[in-house]
Scaffold this active site. Sequence first.
Site, short mmCIF file in Angstrom:
data_model
loop_
_atom_site.label_atom_id
_atom_site.label_comp_id
_atom_site.label_asym_id
_atom_site.label_seq_id
_atom_site.Cartn_x
_atom_site.Cartn_y
_atom_site.Cartn_z
N SER A 140 30.11 60.02 -11.26
CA SER A 140 30.63 59.41 -10.58
C SER A 140 31.58 59.66 -9.46
O SER A 140 32.55 59.29 -9.49
CB SER A 140 30.16 58.17 -11.02
N TYR A 195 34.04 52.95 -18.08
CA TYR A 195 33.33 54.12 -16.75
C TYR A 195 34.40 55.55 -15.52
O TYR A 195 33.62 56.15 -16.55
CB TYR A 195 32.46 53.22 -15.86
#
Length: 245
Positions: free
Chosen positions: A143, A156
């Site tokens: 990501s 995350y």
Amino acid sequence: MASLEGRIALVTGASRGIGYFTALALAREGAHVIAVARTSGGLEELDDAIRADGGSATLVPMDLTDMPAIDRLGGAINERWGKLDILVANAAVLGTISPVGHVEAKVFEKVMTVNVTATWRVIRSVEPLLVKSDAGRALILSSGVAHTARAFWGPYAASKAAVETLARVWAAETSKTALKVNSVDPGATRTAMRAQAVPGENPEALPHPSEVAAKLVPLCEPGCAVSGKLFRVTENRFFDYRLPE
């Protein structure tokens, strides 16, 4: 002939989103897809879609927090096919969007277990099978927040930075083999996870996961000779890693 005819591909988190459409795209190119996910219903829908296109799949309903099950998966693939050609490590959870100091311990631990530990365990389980392939290819889904360290995305972002580092180390360790390992930043995509993270966003303004999947197929083909880099889907190219400046 399809570009992946006769190849065996393992996709985690295959019941929805990017994992679902990547599994479908790989099958369309002739790969037999081993689809792993927690949700049996989503896997069955995927199987129906793959079969409707004339492809084939093996469904593996499995919770990736079950580490011994991941170990057994590698053994089962070896027993049935004796090798693995493609790994797409896509499964992940978001956790919560909140200040680092406010994240509950159980939430942080789950994010690290699913996103990092399970990914490492999958790598550990299938690396010997990927090395047996004449052109093993591994994609580790990451990501942009692994690099931007965006506020409130702590667990995350940290988990994706960790798996990118694992991918880079793995690529270095296998540099003298036919295996190629890369990380993938899909960018903002129209998925359930994105809706959870940014609920006020218009999903129609985002690329559909099938568009991301279409960019990943060439990275799984024998002709892709790149390893140890980051592929950004939004720019459709590989990027080198650099030391901090």
